[in-house]
Design a protein around this motif. Structure first.
Motif, PDB file in Angstrom:
ATOM      1  N   PRO A   5      29.418   4.780  12.803  1.00 61.42           N
ATOM      2  CA  PRO A   5      29.989   5.746  11.869  1.00 61.42           C
ATOM      3  C   PRO A   5      30.814   5.495  10.696  1.00 61.42           C
ATOM      4  O   PRO A   5      30.632   5.707   9.408  1.00 61.42           O
ATOM      5  N   GLU A   6      31.691   4.802  10.987  1.00 63.47           N
ATOM      6  CA  GLU A   6      32.811   4.156  10.008  1.00 63.47           C
ATOM      7  C   GLU A   6      32.250   3.274   9.006  1.00 63.47           C
ATOM      8  O   GLU A   6      32.300   3.386   7.630  1.00 63.47           O
TER       9      GLU A   6
ATOM     10  N   LEU B 283      30.575  -5.569  -2.755  1.00 59.70           N
ATOM     11  CA  LEU B 283      30.538  -4.325  -2.176  1.00 59.70           C
ATOM     12  C   LEU B 283      30.341  -4.108  -0.544  1.00 59.70           C
ATOM     13  O   LEU B 283      31.039  -3.472   0.179  1.00 59.70           O
ATOM     14  N   VAL B 284      29.192  -4.961  -0.224  1.00 60.34           N
ATOM     15  CA  VAL B 284      29.001  -4.683   1.275  1.00 60.34           C
ATOM     16  C   VAL B 284      29.931  -5.331   2.357  1.00 60.34           C
ATOM     17  O   VAL B 284      30.151  -4.906   3.243  1.00 60.34           O
ATOM     18  N   ALA B 285      30.643  -6.557   1.572  1.00 57.30           N
ATOM     19  CA  ALA B 285      31.763  -7.148   2.367  1.00 57.30           C
ATOM     20  C   ALA B 285      32.861  -6.384   2.479  1.00 57.30           C
ATOM     21  O   ALA B 285      33.323  -6.142   3.750  1.00 57.30           O
ATOM     22  N   LEU B 286      33.331  -5.866   1.398  1.00 56.04           N
ATOM     23  CA  LEU B 286      34.188  -4.821   1.428  1.00 56.04           C
ATOM     24  C   LEU B 286      34.159  -3.727   2.253  1.00 56.04           C
ATOM     25  O   LEU B 286      35.151  -3.395   3.013  1.00 56.04           O
ATOM     26  N   ALA B 287      32.965  -3.192   2.529  1.00 58.16           N
ATOM     27  CA  ALA B 287      32.379  -2.038   3.433  1.00 58.16           C
ATOM     28  C   ALA B 287      32.334  -2.667   4.947  1.00 58.16           C
ATOM     29  O   ALA B 287      32.628  -1.872   5.842  1.00 58.16           O
ATOM     30  N   GLY B 288      32.497  -3.812   5.198  1.00 61.21           N
ATOM     31  CA  GLY B 288      32.419  -4.428   6.404  1.00 61.21           C
ATOM     32  C   GLY B 288      31.097  -5.042   6.925  1.00 61.21           C
ATOM     33  O   GLY B 288      30.751  -5.126   8.225  1.00 61.21           O
ATOM     34  N   LEU B 289      30.158  -5.049   6.123  1.00 64.17           N
ATOM     35  CA  LEU B 289      28.722  -5.620   6.499  1.00 64.17           C
ATOM     36  C   LEU B 289      28.569  -6.963   6.102  1.00 64.17           C
ATOM     37  O   LEU B 289      29.088  -7.194   4.900  1.00 64.17           O
ATOM     38  N   GLU B 290      27.783  -7.823   6.683  1.00 62.58           N
ATOM     39  CA  GLU B 290      27.643  -9.336   6.101  1.00 62.58           C
ATOM     40  C   GLU B 290      26.555  -9.113   4.877  1.00 62.58           C
ATOM     41  O   GLU B 290      25.693  -8.719   4.771  1.00 62.58           O
ATOM     42  N   PRO B 291      27.341  -9.705   3.909  1.00 61.92           N
ATOM     43  CA  PRO B 291      26.447  -9.821   2.726  1.00 61.92           C
ATOM     44  C   PRO B 291      25.284 -10.631   2.657  1.00 61.92           C
ATOM     45  O   PRO B 291      24.442 -10.614   1.893  1.00 61.92           O
ATOM     46  N   GLU B 292      25.193 -11.312   3.594  1.00 59.47           N
ATOM     47  CA  GLU B 292      23.878 -12.324   3.782  1.00 59.47           C
ATOM     48  C   GLU B 292      22.523 -11.361   4.052  1.00 59.47           C
ATOM     49  O   GLU B 292      21.606 -11.846   3.904  1.00 59.47           O
ATOM     50  N   ARG B 293      23.078  -9.999   4.164  1.00 65.74           N
ATOM     51  CA  ARG B 293      21.869  -9.130   4.706  1.00 65.74           C
ATOM     52  C   ARG B 293      21.122  -8.851   3.146  1.00 65.74           C
ATOM     53  O   ARG B 293      20.099  -8.066   3.327  1.00 65.74           O
ATOM     54  N   ILE B 294      21.968  -9.239   1.873  1.00 65.17           N
ATOM     55  CA  ILE B 294      21.094  -8.999   0.745  1.00 65.17           C
ATOM     56  C   ILE B 294      20.973 -10.447   0.256  1.00 65.17           C
ATOM     57  O   ILE B 294      21.715 -11.081   0.123  1.00 65.17           O
ATOM     58  N   LYS B 295      19.927 -10.607  -0.267  1.00 66.28           N
ATOM     59  CA  LYS B 295      19.505 -11.964  -1.182  1.00 66.28           C
ATOM     60  C   LYS B 295      18.532 -11.784  -2.276  1.00 66.28           C
ATOM     61  O   LYS B 295      17.417 -11.039  -2.302  1.00 66.28           O
ATOM     62  N   LEU B 296      18.874 -12.515  -3.418  1.00 62.97           N
ATOM     63  CA  LEU B 296      17.948 -12.707  -4.548  1.00 62.97           C
ATOM     64  C   LEU B 296      17.237 -13.828  -4.534  1.00 62.97           C
ATOM     65  O   LEU B 296      17.850 -15.053  -4.552  1.00 62.97           O
TER      66      LEU B 296
END
Ligand code: FES
Length: 150
Positions: A128-129, A81-94
């Protein structure tokens, strides 16, 4: 730069090193990492934090049977979801953690902090986008999870 990180940590994956946690990391205890509503992770990012680390008991040790595996599925979804939104998925980790194996929780934290430092400040603050995309993802995920309960 000192990144702002939230670490959601299962209460049972307890850590004796907690006093050594760097000041840029906020630890939030949860009863099981699988009980954490995944929309909260997106909320945290929307509130300006640079990264979210989730720490659960190492499988097969979960006091709620498979909360840790549930969290694993949630993190896969969140990263997409965050990748689709345009944010780096590496910002979330388990991470799985058990205090009985002699691995250092602080080491896990440091590794995650350097990943986040390398990525830099969250671009959400300036775009903002991107913020709208994350808010839409939060809303969509909330509806999806609510629909699964019914
Ligand atoms: Fe620790 Fe479930 S009780 S992850």
């Amino acid at each position: 730069m000192s990144s702002k990180i939230v670490c959601f940590m299962c209460n049972w994956a307890f850590c004796l090193e907690e006093m050594e946690v760097p000041k840029n990391v906020n630890i939030v205890r949860v009863m099981c990492i699988g009980r954490l509503d995944p929309t909260i992770v997106l909320d945290v990012l929307a509130k300006g934090f640079d990264g979210v680390l989730m720490v659960g008991c190492k499988p097969p040790d979960c006091h709620y049977v498979e909360g840790n595996l549930q969290a694993e599925r949630a993190v896969k979804l969140l990263k997409k979801l965050v990748a689709l939104a345009g944010l780096e998925p590496e910002r979330i980790k388990l991470e799985w953690y058990t205090p009985f194996e002699g691995t250092s929780f602080i080491q896990h934290l440091k590794e995650f902090s350097s990943t986040i430092n390398a990525l830099g400040e969250s671009p959400l603050k300036e775009s903002p986008e991107l913020m709208l995309n994350i808010l839409a993802a939060t809303l969509g995920l909330g509806f999806f999870l609510e629909g699964r309960k019914n």
